[in-house]
Scaffold this motif. Structure first.
Motif, PDB file in Angstrom:
ATOM      1  N   THR A 341      17.638   6.141  97.746  1.00 56.89           N
ATOM      2  CA  THR A 341      17.937   7.533  98.083  1.00 56.89           C
ATOM      3  C   THR A 341      19.421   7.823  97.906  1.00 56.89           C
ATOM      4  O   THR A 341      19.802   8.895  97.419  1.00 56.89           O
ATOM      5  CB  THR A 341      17.513   7.834  99.530  1.00 56.89           C
ATOM      6  OG1 THR A 341      16.160   7.436  99.720  1.00 56.89           O
ATOM      7  CG2 THR A 341      17.646   9.304  99.833  1.00 56.89           C
ATOM      8  N   ILE A 342      20.263   6.905  98.330  1.00 56.84           N
ATOM      9  CA  ILE A 342      21.709   7.090  98.171  1.00 56.84           C
ATOM     10  C   ILE A 342      22.070   7.204  96.692  1.00 56.84           C
ATOM     11  O   ILE A 342      22.897   8.042  96.299  1.00 56.84           O
ATOM     12  CB  ILE A 342      22.481   5.935  98.839  1.00 56.84           C
ATOM     13  CG1 ILE A 342      22.272   5.952 100.352  1.00 56.84           C
ATOM     14  CG2 ILE A 342      23.972   6.025  98.509  1.00 56.84           C
ATOM     15  CD1 ILE A 342      22.835   4.739 101.059  1.00 56.84           C
ATOM     16  N   GLU A 343      21.445   6.389  95.848  1.00 57.14           N
ATOM     17  CA  GLU A 343      21.681   6.475  94.400  1.00 57.14           C
ATOM     18  C   GLU A 343      21.298   7.849  93.878  1.00 57.14           C
ATOM     19  O   GLU A 343      22.053   8.487  93.116  1.00 57.14           O
ATOM     20  CB  GLU A 343      20.866   5.404  93.670  1.00 57.14           C
ATOM     21  CG  GLU A 343      21.054   5.443  92.152  1.00 57.14           C
ATOM     22  CD  GLU A 343      20.064   4.557  91.413  1.00 57.14           C
ATOM     23  OE1 GLU A 343      20.091   4.558  90.162  1.00 57.14           O
ATOM     24  OE2 GLU A 343      19.237   3.884  92.077  1.00 57.14           O
ATOM     25  N   PHE A 344      20.123   8.347  94.292  1.00 59.79           N
ATOM     26  CA  PHE A 344      19.696   9.671  93.866  1.00 59.79           C
ATOM     27  C   PHE A 344      20.662  10.730  94.367  1.00 59.79           C
ATOM     28  O   PHE A 344      21.091  11.630  93.621  1.00 59.79           O
ATOM     29  CB  PHE A 344      18.285   9.965  94.382  1.00 59.79           C
ATOM     30  CG  PHE A 344      17.941  11.430  94.381  1.00 59.79           C
ATOM     31  CD1 PHE A 344      17.633  12.075  93.195  1.00 59.79           C
ATOM     32  CD2 PHE A 344      17.964  12.171  95.556  1.00 59.79           C
ATOM     33  CE1 PHE A 344      17.346  13.439  93.180  1.00 59.79           C
ATOM     34  CE2 PHE A 344      17.672  13.528  95.556  1.00 59.79           C
ATOM     35  CZ  PHE A 344      17.360  14.162  94.357  1.00 59.79           C
ATOM     36  N   PHE A 345      21.003  10.657  95.640  1.00 60.42           N
ATOM     37  CA  PHE A 345      21.877  11.660  96.251  1.00 60.42           C
ATOM     38  C   PHE A 345      23.196  11.749  95.495  1.00 60.42           C
ATOM     39  O   PHE A 345      23.660  12.852  95.157  1.00 60.42           O
ATOM     40  CB  PHE A 345      22.124  11.305  97.721  1.00 60.42           C
ATOM     41  CG  PHE A 345      23.090  12.210  98.406  1.00 60.42           C
ATOM     42  CD1 PHE A 345      22.690  13.436  98.921  1.00 60.42           C
ATOM     43  CD2 PHE A 345      24.437  11.849  98.535  1.00 60.42           C
ATOM     44  CE1 PHE A 345      23.598  14.280  99.553  1.00 60.42           C
ATOM     45  CE2 PHE A 345      25.348  12.687  99.158  1.00 60.42           C
ATOM     46  CZ  PHE A 345      24.922  13.910  99.673  1.00 60.42           C
ATOM     47  N   GLU A 346      23.818  10.613  95.214  1.00 55.19           N
ATOM     48  CA  GLU A 346      25.112  10.634  94.542  1.00 55.19           C
ATOM     49  C   GLU A 346      25.005  11.217  93.138  1.00 55.19           C
ATOM     50  O   GLU A 346      25.803  12.085  92.756  1.00 55.19           O
ATOM     51  CB  GLU A 346      25.697   9.221  94.476  1.00 55.19           C
ATOM     52  CG  GLU A 346      27.055   9.177  93.784  1.00 55.19           C
ATOM     53  CD  GLU A 346      27.701   7.812  93.839  1.00 55.19           C
ATOM     54  OE1 GLU A 346      28.903   7.708  93.513  1.00 55.19           O
ATOM     55  OE2 GLU A 346      27.009   6.826  94.198  1.00 55.19           O
ATOM     56  N   LYS A 347      24.023  10.777  92.364  1.00 55.45           N
ATOM     57  CA  LYS A 347      23.885  11.285  90.995  1.00 55.45           C
ATOM     58  C   LYS A 347      23.619  12.790  90.984  1.00 55.45           C
ATOM     59  O   LYS A 347      24.140  13.516  90.130  1.00 55.45           O
ATOM     60  CB  LYS A 347      22.728  10.563  90.290  1.00 55.45           C
ATOM     61  CG  LYS A 347      23.018   9.118  89.918  1.00 55.45           C
ATOM     62  CD  LYS A 347      21.825   8.497  89.207  1.00 55.45           C
ATOM     63  CE  LYS A 347      22.101   7.082  88.754  1.00 55.45           C
ATOM     64  NZ  LYS A 347      20.917   6.463  88.073  1.00 55.45           N
ATOM     65  N   PHE A 348      22.826  13.241  91.941  1.00 55.27           N
ATOM     66  CA  PHE A 348      22.490  14.661  91.989  1.00 55.27           C
ATOM     67  C   PHE A 348      23.671  15.507  92.448  1.00 55.27           C
ATOM     68  O   PHE A 348      24.041  16.491  91.802  1.00 55.27           O
ATOM     69  CB  PHE A 348      21.294  14.865  92.925  1.00 55.27           C
ATOM     70  CG  PHE A 348      20.919  16.313  93.138  1.00 55.27           C
ATOM     71  CD1 PHE A 348      20.349  17.049  92.110  1.00 55.27           C
ATOM     72  CD2 PHE A 348      21.146  16.942  94.358  1.00 55.27           C
ATOM     73  CE1 PHE A 348      20.002  18.391  92.290  1.00 55.27           C
ATOM     74  CE2 PHE A 348      20.801  18.270  94.549  1.00 55.27           C
ATOM     75  CZ  PHE A 348      20.234  18.990  93.517  1.00 55.27           C
ATOM     76  N   ILE A 349      24.300  15.101  93.546  1.00 49.20           N
ATOM     77  CA  ILE A 349      25.295  15.963  94.183  1.00 49.20           C
ATOM     78  C   ILE A 349      26.565  16.095  93.354  1.00 49.20           C
ATOM     79  O   ILE A 349      27.201  17.152  93.317  1.00 49.20           O
ATOM     80  CB  ILE A 349      25.599  15.465  95.619  1.00 49.20           C
ATOM     81  CG1 ILE A 349      26.080  16.619  96.505  1.00 49.20           C
ATOM     82  CG2 ILE A 349      26.615  14.342  95.624  1.00 49.20           C
ATOM     83  CD1 ILE A 349      25.005  17.535  96.959  1.00 49.20           C
ATOM     84  N   VAL A 350      26.978  15.033  92.646  1.00 50.04           N
ATOM     85  CA  VAL A 350      28.226  15.114  91.881  1.00 50.04           C
ATOM     86  C   VAL A 350      28.038  15.919  90.597  1.00 50.04           C
ATOM     87  O   VAL A 350      29.033  16.374  89.998  1.00 50.04           O
ATOM     88  CB  VAL A 350      28.788  13.712  91.558  1.00 50.04           C
ATOM     89  CG1 VAL A 350      29.086  12.948  92.832  1.00 50.04           C
ATOM     90  CG2 VAL A 350      27.855  12.931  90.652  1.00 50.04           C
ATOM     91  N   ASN A 351      26.796  16.096  90.163  1.00 50.48           N
ATOM     92  CA  ASN A 351      26.528  16.896  88.961  1.00 50.48           C
ATOM     93  C   ASN A 351      26.063  18.311  89.275  1.00 50.48           C
ATOM     94  O   ASN A 351      25.865  19.118  88.363  1.00 50.48           O
ATOM     95  CB  ASN A 351      25.476  16.185  88.101  1.00 50.48           C
ATOM     96  CG  ASN A 351      26.022  14.942  87.422  1.00 50.48           C
ATOM     97  OD1 ASN A 351      26.830  15.020  86.502  1.00 50.48           O
ATOM     98  ND2 ASN A 351      25.591  13.773  87.900  1.00 50.48           N
ATOM     99  N   LEU A 352      25.911  18.615  90.544  1.00 52.44           N
ATOM    100  CA  LEU A 352      25.428  19.935  90.959  1.00 52.44           C
ATOM    101  C   LEU A 352      26.560  20.952  90.852  1.00 52.44           C
ATOM    102  O   LEU A 352      27.715  20.658  91.180  1.00 52.44           O
ATOM    103  CB  LEU A 352      24.912  19.855  92.401  1.00 52.44           C
ATOM    104  CG  LEU A 352      24.248  21.112  92.971  1.00 52.44           C
ATOM    105  CD1 LEU A 352      22.954  21.418  92.221  1.00 52.44           C
ATOM    106  CD2 LEU A 352      23.957  20.911  94.461  1.00 52.44           C
ATOM    107  N   ARG A 353      26.221  22.163  90.431  1.00 59.69           N
ATOM    108  CA  ARG A 353      27.216  23.226  90.311  1.00 59.69           C
ATOM    109  C   ARG A 353      26.851  24.435  91.187  1.00 59.69           C
ATOM    110  O   ARG A 353      27.549  25.454  91.131  1.00 59.69           O
ATOM    111  CB  ARG A 353      27.346  23.673  88.846  1.00 59.69           C
ATOM    112  CG  ARG A 353      27.814  22.574  87.895  1.00 59.69           C
ATOM    113  CD  ARG A 353      29.221  22.113  88.232  1.00 59.69           C
ATOM    114  NE  ARG A 353      29.700  21.069  87.304  1.00 59.69           N
ATOM    115  CZ  ARG A 353      29.568  19.782  87.527  1.00 59.69           C
ATOM    116  NH1 ARG A 353      28.948  19.344  88.630  1.00 59.69           N
ATOM    117  NH2 ARG A 353      30.052  18.896  86.663  1.00 59.69           N
TER     118      ARG A 353
END
Length: 509
Positions: A341-353
């Motif tokens: 989940t942490i892996e998903f969260f990081e990849k998603f949140i840093v690319n979110l605009r």
């Protein structure tokens, strides 16, 4: 209404004196009179009431001398007890003590004219006790003899009115300095202080009245004062208007990334709350079991399931694709916090605009990898309860609870809005801090935070900026709980959802 610290109040007093010629003696006179008027407003005819006025040696005691003198205009049953050294009184306080004595008033000095046992008897006999022992400048634990007097006040008084602040409360935090007066009513001057809003100070104040004593309005409303109470008028001015000629696209699209096989309900609560505040289109990305429950609960939710019962890095592409069409995103409620989940969260949140509200397990992911905060580009709202905020800051809960200074520092450091939840919820932003006073203990229940995050997202989706949406949502969230008609605390979290429309109606009307 603005909220001030001790230093800010002193600056206001200084400007009043130096720039506008409003001397402290005049403010003291009006302060004392305002306390008497507040008592009269509360009790009506006070001519047959007996009063005991307790005065310390600071300016708070000077206010008390004025109170005693003005009470003598109504009744002969006024006794004043002075606690301290007359040589340490300010010139204004000395003058008001002289005026009081000149009237032949019953003024007694503790230890010299009256002992603790006699004071206890006076407290028992008096209808109303006026507490003017310690003011806003007190620091350190309350010492004898005042600590003993406060103990007697709390034990024997029928009704207590505190002048400015209940004696023994630290003004800038609301904490108790060893012992503090439990007031039934507090009359403060010019502006409320932080201690009137944060527990335990808020509870010890009883009914709070803010009296105008001649401080110019532009000083009270100065933009230099960065903290304020959230009011109905403020929220009414912020809420988006709904037009008859509109459609679902007019009210925004929200994406909720939440839930798991362990916590499916969180995704449902967050999604439904966003719809309840008026969001036009709600997408949910969650586990298959959570999606099934959500659509059963509210068919208007557009649900899409991931391949597993927990989020993994493989779900990032789908989540970012769905976020492209969203006006606001919520991530975290019920999501769990394992390595995948942490892996998903990081990849998603840093690319979110898109504007994002990070709650619950999203906050736990940040606590595990705080460096993620430095990589986020999107506008962010964090909605921690004290435990989550403590984990984020690697501090103890008692260090962060109601700690608006830490919330403000965190907000400035990372350029985020911090919604620090509690009985008094704080909304800290780079543009100022807001104190919310609505709500009750019905909100002390699992899931109500998920509802709040959905409400914030639903308002952001309708075009509000993240700070205004947070301010409005926490106020409405509290009002909704207040609309519950049965015994406080028995409300189900799902019932809170159904009370959101009536809260909005109250504010808009």
């Amino acid at each position: 209404m603005k909220v001030v610290t001790v230093q800010e109040m002193r600056e206001i007093d200084k400007v009043c004196s130096e720039q506008f010629g409003i001397q402290s003696s005049l403010l003291m006179e009006r302060a004392g009179l305002s306390v008497v008027l507040a008592i009269e407003q509360n009790f009506g005819d006070i001519t047959n009431q007996s009063f005991l006025v307790l005065c310390g040696q600071g300016n708070n005691g000077g206010d008390g001398f004025v109170v005693a003198r003005d009470l003598l205009e109504y009744t002969d049953y006024v006794t004043t007890v002075f606690v301290g050294d007359e040589e340490k009184l300010s010139p204004e306080s000395v003058e008001n003590l002289k005026r009081l004595k000149a009237l032949g008033a019953d003024v007694r000095r503790i230890a010299k004219d009256i002992n603790p046992d006699e004071l206890a008897e006076l407290l028992k006999k008096s209808d109303i006790v006026v507490d003017a022992l310690l003011g806003i400048g007190v620091r350190g634990e309350v010492r004898e003899p005042i600590s003993q007097i406060i103990k007697l006040v709390n034990l024997y008084s029928k009704y207590v009115v505190s002048v400015d602040v209940p004696s023994g409360i630290e003004t800038d935090t609301g904490s108790v300095l060893g012992i503090a007066v439990q007031a039934d009513m507090t009359v403060t001057f010019g502006l409320p202080k932080v201690c009137h809003l944060l527990y335990p100070g808020r509870e010890l104040c009883g009914k709070l009245k803010v009296a105008s004593i001649g401080i110019p309005r532009f000083l009270r409303e100065s933009e230099q004062i960065k903290r304020q109470i959230i009011t109905k008028q403020l929220v009414r001015s912020l809420l988006p208007r709904r037009l008859r000629d509109s459609h679902k696209g007019s009210y925004g699209k929200v994406l909720v990334v939440a839930g798991s096989i362990d916590y499916p309900g969180a995704a449902v609560l967050t999604s439904t709350a966003a719809l309840r505040v008026g969001c036009g289109y709600l997408q949910l990305l969650s586990s298959p079991s959570a999606c099934a429950i959500a659509v059963t609960r509210e068919p208007g939710i557009v649900a899409r399931a991931i391949n597993h019962e927990h989020f993994t890095g493989e779900d990032t592409e789908l989540a970012l694709e769905m976020a492209q069409d969203a006006d606001a995103v919520v991530i975290g409620p019920g999501m769990t916090c394992n390595e995948d989940t942490i892996e998903f969260f990081e990849k998603f949140i840093v690319n979110l605009r898109k504007p994002v509200i990070i709650d619950a397990d999203g906050l736990n992911c940040l606590a595990r990898k705080p460096q993620i905060l430095d990589k986020i580009i999107a506008p962010v709202v964090l909605t921690p309860h004290p435990g989550e905020f403590a984990r984020l800051l690697h501090r103890e809960i008692n260090e962060v609870k109601y700690n608006y200074v830490l919330a403000e520092e965190f907000s400035r450091k990372y350029n985020v809005v911090v919604v620090l939840k509690g009985a008094t919820t704080l909304v800290a932003s780079v543009n100022g801090t807001f104190f919310n006073l609505t709500g009750n203990s019905s909100l002390a229940k699992a899931g109500t935070g998920d509802v709040l995050s959905g409400m914030i997202a639903g308002l952001v989706g309708q075009g509000m900026d993240v700070k205004d949406a947070s301010v409005s949502a926490v106020y409405l969230h509290g009002v909704a709980a207040e609309h519950y008609n049965s015994r406080e605390g028995t409300m189900l979290t799902s019932e809170l959802l159904n009370l959101i429309p009536s809260a909005i109606k109250e504010v808009e009307s």
